[in-house]
Design a protein around this motif. Structure first.
Motif, PDB file in Angstrom:
ATOM      1  N   ASN A 546       0.828  -1.223   0.000  1.00 51.95           N
ATOM      2  CA  ASN A 546       0.000   0.000   0.000  1.00 51.95           C
ATOM      3  C   ASN A 546       0.855   1.262   0.000  1.00 51.95           C
ATOM      4  N   ASP A 608     -12.199 -10.118   0.360  1.00 51.68           N
ATOM      5  CA  ASP A 608     -11.968  -8.684   0.518  1.00 51.68           C
ATOM      6  C   ASP A 608     -11.620  -8.037  -0.812  1.00 51.68           C
ATOM      7  N   TYR A 610     -10.103  -4.315  -2.162  1.00 53.02           N
ATOM      8  CA  TYR A 610      -9.471  -3.056  -1.746  1.00 53.02           C
ATOM      9  C   TYR A 610      -9.430  -2.094  -2.936  1.00 53.02           C
ATOM     10  N   PRO A 613      -5.736   1.006  -3.453  1.00 54.71           N
ATOM     11  CA  PRO A 613      -4.856   0.789  -2.297  1.00 54.71           C
ATOM     12  C   PRO A 613      -3.496   1.465  -2.415  1.00 54.71           C
ATOM     13  N   HIS A 662     -13.304  -2.324   0.825  1.00 52.68           N
ATOM     14  CA  HIS A 662     -12.426  -1.459   1.619  1.00 52.68           C
ATOM     15  C   HIS A 662     -11.993  -0.243   0.810  1.00 52.68           C
TER      16      HIS A 662
END
Length: 695
Positions: A546, A608, A610, A613, A662
């Motif tokens: 990230n 999940d 993301y 990110p 997310h």
């Protein structure tokens, strides 16, 4: 070796040398997969268009002049390999030839190599123009408006387990039969069929990282754009390079072809660097990194066919060389599915993990497609064979842990306790990372298929608890070998010890934050320099951490113009046609770049998802990406403004999905039904649903 078949030679009269510099223009149109050349001589504009059609297996060229009866030229075929030429009728040239049986200096002169054939057909469009035979093997076109050239080709290769002398394939007959079918179609039909096929793949993903300027990038040579990137950091060049990687994969790896090798398919030498062979200690795998996230899953089929062939020869290697069950492959292979160790120094030749790394692609394919039939019939048998070898290869070692011995970290030496350079030790971090990934994959696959009680799975779960953890060196970095040996090349190009972070999944910010801190230090220690593929691997690794700043820095680090006349080994960069440099040219970084950019924008697990990110918000403050794929069979659209999320679209075509969504500190649970597009705002609140209708 992967050798070029030959050349189509076009010869124009001397007047064409007086073309206008201002009029000369070349382009490769990624949207249509068509190469074009235009130039003017006096008041006549000449144009050439070239495309390679997958559905019709033909290379098509149209050469035109703006004034009637102004086009005259000679066309012929040639090859650097042994060949014969003959003319069929008045408009067709046939080339038949053979590759050398072996390329080693001490090889037998009598060994038979692959036979090949190419057929070139000339068709004059319109009423004007003539074709006549010149010098016995050339065709001379006189006074035409437009000419279409068709090229079909074939070889006697009949799979990796049929020797050239045993092949029953007739390449000339195959080439002529293909030409017979192609000639039934007009240029417009051929082009339309080519576009339908290509754009069905290419148009799945779009990327826009900036507002378009008033100055068209078409007016600026690509080499100039690359050269100026270090100062202008033009986001549209990143878009272009991202889509170029997708174009190259579509154009080099399709159902029924061979795998994309070190140069993809674009080799122009009789003796290409490293034989143009598939290398399995990063290069072949990187070639296929973008296939799933960048929505080109069909392009993986040659890889799975290749793994199947490797498992056949690899089972013999496992039995003969290791007295083990299952199958194994080392780091250099070829079209004959070579699985045994390559002759050479142990630092790169002694590495029986090539097949295991390839097997991780099988499970990844399932996680993106949720194709249970593929998992059951294709992936699982290959995973099981690989696992059986790994179980036999592991031995009881220190502290009641399992270990691999002997073991190397690909192409990287260390200083042994006696202060001498060495490469062979035990239980390198990469060995263990790949084994953990394969074991995790087959256990997960068994859960899906309901075979968790199989003996093999029980052996795997028992072995998993005995695999050594990631070790930390004295300087706080990830230990590359089982012991904290001195590293004489801390800036080494390979990042093998970080496999668990990317492309693996055993190191993640969510599950192993402490190890991620260590991985961060390891990347800093490795430095920024290295060949193109090392640069793009680093970009993907930083994205997994990230870290948008460092990920973008590696993107920028790649976009440096390389002069092929003065290239420096291991320095990376881009050639003027955007091929990536080792140097010399290796295509893996082109594919790695697309995968790394996708990783900066979307990351996923089976549970999940993301969003953005590792988005470099100060460099790409506004943008949209549409059509990226995430694990769980989800398609993702994202738009952002001023560095922040603006809107998200998600859909699943075939199955109901539940995923944690997310963005920064926000997380919501999304439930997706098949055939519905779910739209979310910047707070991840679902604001709209739409049904997908297929025509």
């Amino acid at each position: 070796m992967y050798q070029l078949l030959g050349d189509i030679k076009l010869e124009f009269d001397d007047s064409h040398a007086a073309y206008s510099n201002e009029s000369y223009y070349r382009e490769l149109d990624l949207d249509t997969a068509t190469a074009k050349v235009t130039y003017s001589v006096g008041d006549v504009e000449y144009s050439r268009e070239h495309f390679a059609s997958y559905p019709d297996q033909v290379i098509v060229s149209r050469i035109s002049a703006s004034k009637p009866a102004s086009l005259s030229f000679t066309v012929s075929l040639d090859s650097k390999l042994q060949h014969n030429l003959r003319v069929s009728g008045q408009n067709q040239v046939i080339m038949e030839g053979s590759c050398p049986g072996e390329t080693k200096e001490n090889s037998s002169a009598n060994s038979k190599g692959i036979q090949f054939s190419a057929v070139l057909d000339v068709h004059i469009s319109g009423e004007k123009g003539t074709v006549h035979v010149l010098e016995g093997s050339k065709l001379r076109i006189e006074g035409s408006d437009s000419v279409v050239l068709l090229l079909t080709a074939s070889s006697s290769f009949d799979g990796p387990f049929t020797k050239p002398e045993d092949s029953k394939k007739d390449p000339t007959s195959d080439s002529l039969n293909t030409m017979k079918s192609v000639k039934k179609l007009s240029y417009a039909n051929l082009y339309s069929r080519h576009l339908d096929d290509y754009q069905n793949l290419f148009h799945r993903v779009s990327l826009k990282l900036c507002k378009r300027s008033n100055i068209s990038s078409q007016t600026i040579p690509t080499s100039a754009r690359v050269k100026s990137f270090q100062t202008d950091e033009d986001p549209s060049l990143v878009e272009l390079l991202f889509q170029y990687g997708r174009y190259l994969l579509i154009s080099s790896s399709r159902p029924g072809t061979q795998v994309a090798n070190l140069q993809g398919i674009w080799n122009n030498e009789l003796k290409p660097k490293w034989d143009g062979a598939p290398h399995l200690n990063i290069n072949l795998q990187m070639n296929y990194w973008p296939s799933l996230p960048c929505n080109l899953l069909e392009c993986q089929e040659p890889l799975f066919d290749y793994i199947t062939s490797l498992s056949v020869s690899g089972s013999k290697t496992a039995k003969v060389n290791y007295k083990a069950n299952g199958w194994v492959t080392h780091h250099v292979s070829d079209i004959w599915a070579k699985s045994s160790a390559y002759a050479g120094p142990a630092v790169w030749a002694l590495w029986p993990m090539g097949g295991a790394w390839l097997c991780t692609h099988l499970w990844e394919h399932y996680t993106y497609t949720m194709d249970k039939e593929f998992l059951k019939n294709k992936a699982y048998p290959l995973l099981e064979g690989c696992t059986l070898f790994l179980l036999d290869w592991l031995i009881e070692g220190r502290n009641e842990l399992l270990e691999t011995n002997p073991s190397t970290s690909p192409e990287h030496m260390f200083i042994a306790p006696d202060q001498k350079p060495a490469s062979v030790s035990y239980s390198t971090t990469m060995d263990m990372s790949i084994i953990k990934e394969v074991f995790s994959s087959i256990v997960s696959a068994a859960e899906v298929l309901g075979t968790s009680n199989d003996v093999v799975i029980k052996r795997v779960t028992e072995a998993q608890s005995k695999l050594p953890p990631v070790k930390i060196a004295r300087d706080g970095s990830v230990m590359e070998w089982a012991e904290d040996f001195q590293d004489p090349a801390v800036h080494h190009r390979h990042l093998s010890h970080l496999f668990g972070l990317f492309p693996g999944h055993t190191i993640t910010p969510e599950k192993t934050p402490d190890i991620c801190i260590v991985a961060d230090l390891s990347l800093i220690k490795r430095g920024e320099d290295g060949p193109g593929w090392s640069t793009t691997w680093k970009a993907a690794l930083w994205a997994r951490l990230n870290n948008s700043e460092h990920a973008y820095h590696m993107v920028k680090h790649l976009i440096v113009l390389v002069n092929p006349e003065h290239e420096v080994r291991f320095e990376g960069g881009l050639y003027s046609n955007l091929f990536t440099a080792h140097p010399p040219f290796q295509i893996d970084a082109n594919f790695g770049f697309s995968a790394a950019v996708a990783e900066m924008l979307v990351q996923s697990t089976m549970k999940d998802l993301y969003l953005l990110p590792a988005l470099p918000r100060d460099k790409w403050p506004n943008g949209c990406v549409k059509g990226l794929k995430a694990r769980g069979g989800i398609t993702v659209n994202i738009c952002w403004k001023e560095g922040d999320l603006h809107e998200v679209g998600l859909w699943s075509e075939n199955q109901k999905s539940q995923v944690r969504l997310h963005h920064r500190e926000t997380m919501v649970l999304a439930e997706l039904s098949p055939g519905i597009v779910y739209s979310y705002n910047n707070q991840l609140k679902c604001v709209k649903t739409e049904y997908i209708f297929h025509c």
